[in-house]
Design a protein around this motif. Sequence first.
Motif, PDB file in Angstrom:
ATOM      1  N   UNK A 157     -48.378 -57.529   9.359  1.00 30.63           N
ATOM      2  CA  UNK A 157     -48.233 -57.326   7.913  1.00 30.63           C
ATOM      3  C   UNK A 157     -49.277 -58.131   7.139  1.00 30.63           C
ATOM      4  N   UNK A 158     -49.569 -59.348   7.601  1.00 31.56           N
ATOM      5  CA  UNK A 158     -50.603 -60.173   6.962  1.00 31.56           C
ATOM      6  C   UNK A 158     -51.971 -59.508   7.106  1.00 31.56           C
ATOM      7  N   UNK A 159     -52.298 -59.064   8.329  1.00 32.89           N
ATOM      8  CA  UNK A 159     -53.582 -58.408   8.575  1.00 32.89           C
ATOM      9  C   UNK A 159     -53.682 -57.121   7.760  1.00 32.89           C
ATOM     10  N   UNK A 160     -52.615 -56.333   7.748  1.00 38.13           N
ATOM     11  CA  UNK A 160     -52.588 -55.078   6.995  1.00 38.13           C
ATOM     12  C   UNK A 160     -52.858 -55.331   5.517  1.00 38.13           C
ATOM     13  N   UNK A 161     -52.177 -56.317   4.943  1.00 34.45           N
ATOM     14  CA  UNK A 161     -52.334 -56.610   3.515  1.00 34.45           C
ATOM     15  C   UNK A 161     -53.723 -57.171   3.211  1.00 34.45           C
ATOM     16  N   UNK A 162     -54.231 -58.028   4.082  1.00 30.22           N
ATOM     17  CA  UNK A 162     -55.573 -58.594   3.890  1.00 30.22           C
ATOM     18  C   UNK A 162     -56.624 -57.488   3.879  1.00 30.22           C
ATOM     19  N   UNK A 163     -56.524 -56.556   4.818  1.00 29.36           N
ATOM     20  CA  UNK A 163     -57.458 -55.424   4.852  1.00 29.36           C
ATOM     21  C   UNK A 163     -57.277 -54.524   3.641  1.00 29.36           C
ATOM     22  N   UNK A 164     -56.044 -54.328   3.243  1.00 28.10           N
ATOM     23  CA  UNK A 164     -55.739 -53.498   2.072  1.00 28.10           C
ATOM     24  C   UNK A 164     -56.409 -54.075   0.826  1.00 28.10           C
ATOM     25  N   UNK A 165     -56.343 -55.388   0.669  1.00 35.62           N
ATOM     26  CA  UNK A 165     -56.966 -56.043  -0.481  1.00 35.62           C
ATOM     27  C   UNK A 165     -58.491 -55.993  -0.355  1.00 35.62           C
TER      28      UNK A 165
ATOM     29  N   UNK B 104     -60.476 -53.970   1.362  1.00 36.37           N
ATOM     30  CA  UNK B 104     -61.081 -52.633   1.303  1.00 36.37           C
ATOM     31  C   UNK B 104     -60.750 -51.890   0.016  1.00 36.37           C
ATOM     32  N   UNK B 105     -59.675 -52.299  -0.643  1.00 34.76           N
ATOM     33  CA  UNK B 105     -59.293 -51.670  -1.902  1.00 34.76           C
ATOM     34  C   UNK B 105     -59.038 -50.174  -1.748  1.00 34.76           C
TER      35      UNK B 105
ATOM     36  N   UNK C 213     -59.887 -47.862   1.459  1.00 34.53           N
ATOM     37  CA  UNK C 213     -58.928 -47.689   2.542  1.00 34.53           C
ATOM     38  C   UNK C 213     -58.009 -46.492   2.302  1.00 34.53           C
ATOM     39  N   UNK C 214     -57.626 -46.308   1.041  1.00 32.07           N
ATOM     40  CA  UNK C 214     -56.716 -45.206   0.718  1.00 32.07           C
ATOM     41  C   UNK C 214     -57.374 -43.832   0.838  1.00 32.07           C
ATOM     42  N   UNK C 215     -58.694 -43.786   0.763  1.00 34.97           N
ATOM     43  CA  UNK C 215     -59.397 -42.502   0.844  1.00 34.97           C
ATOM     44  C   UNK C 215     -59.232 -41.832   2.204  1.00 34.97           C
ATOM     45  N   UNK C 216     -58.855 -42.588   3.209  1.00 37.46           N
ATOM     46  CA  UNK C 216     -58.699 -42.021   4.550  1.00 37.46           C
ATOM     47  C   UNK C 216     -57.323 -41.384   4.763  1.00 37.46           C
TER      48      UNK C 216
ATOM     49  N   UNK D 151     -53.910 -45.029   6.153  1.00 38.34           N
ATOM     50  CA  UNK D 151     -55.071 -45.663   5.547  1.00 38.34           C
ATOM     51  C   UNK D 151     -55.744 -46.507   6.629  1.00 38.34           C
ATOM     52  N   UNK D 152     -56.940 -46.996   6.348  1.00 38.80           N
ATOM     53  CA  UNK D 152     -57.640 -47.821   7.330  1.00 38.80           C
ATOM     54  C   UNK D 152     -56.786 -49.022   7.737  1.00 38.80           C
ATOM     55  N   UNK D 153     -56.157 -49.664   6.751  1.00 38.71           N
ATOM     56  CA  UNK D 153     -55.338 -50.842   7.065  1.00 38.71           C
ATOM     57  C   UNK D 153     -54.128 -50.480   7.928  1.00 38.71           C
ATOM     58  N   UNK D 154     -53.639 -49.251   7.844  1.00 39.44           N
ATOM     59  CA  UNK D 154     -52.544 -48.807   8.717  1.00 39.44           C
ATOM     60  C   UNK D 154     -53.047 -48.569  10.137  1.00 39.44           C
TER      61      UNK D 154
END
Length: 135
Positions: free
Chosen positions: A91-99, A101-102, A105-108, A117-120
């Motif tokens: 969850x920490x890694x996922x959130x860090x990547x989410x922040x 990549x902004x 990440x959601x474009x995927x 998303x990329x973070x997923x």
Amino acid sequence: MNKEYATLSTRVKAAVIDSIVIIVTMYTVTEIIDLFNTVPNFVRILVFVFIFFLYEPILVTIYGATIGHFFNDIVVKKEQDEEKNINFFSAILRYTLKIALGWVSLLTITGNEKSQAIHDKVVNSVVKPYKKITK
């Protein structure tokens, strides 16, 4: 196994709600801290870091959802076992990547069958509709 996954628009709505929750929480905490005259700056920094960086990972680990997810009836689960929440480190890694990549990440999300998303993808998580159990 549920094969439905959260849409991009639902995830964006959840993110907006979570942003509002974080801002309101930070404002409220600031007002409370200001009631005390001698609060060191490092305490203020620690409180804000805690709120900003741990809000999502803690809630996703414990409940599978943040407040924004809850209001949009979606949950974050392990890709391999869609009934289990992801662990805290994921969850920490996922959130860090989410922040980091902004919105990139959601474009995927629309480009793959599990709407990841990329973070997923990095932490092997999926975001899916919450299904209430009815008897």
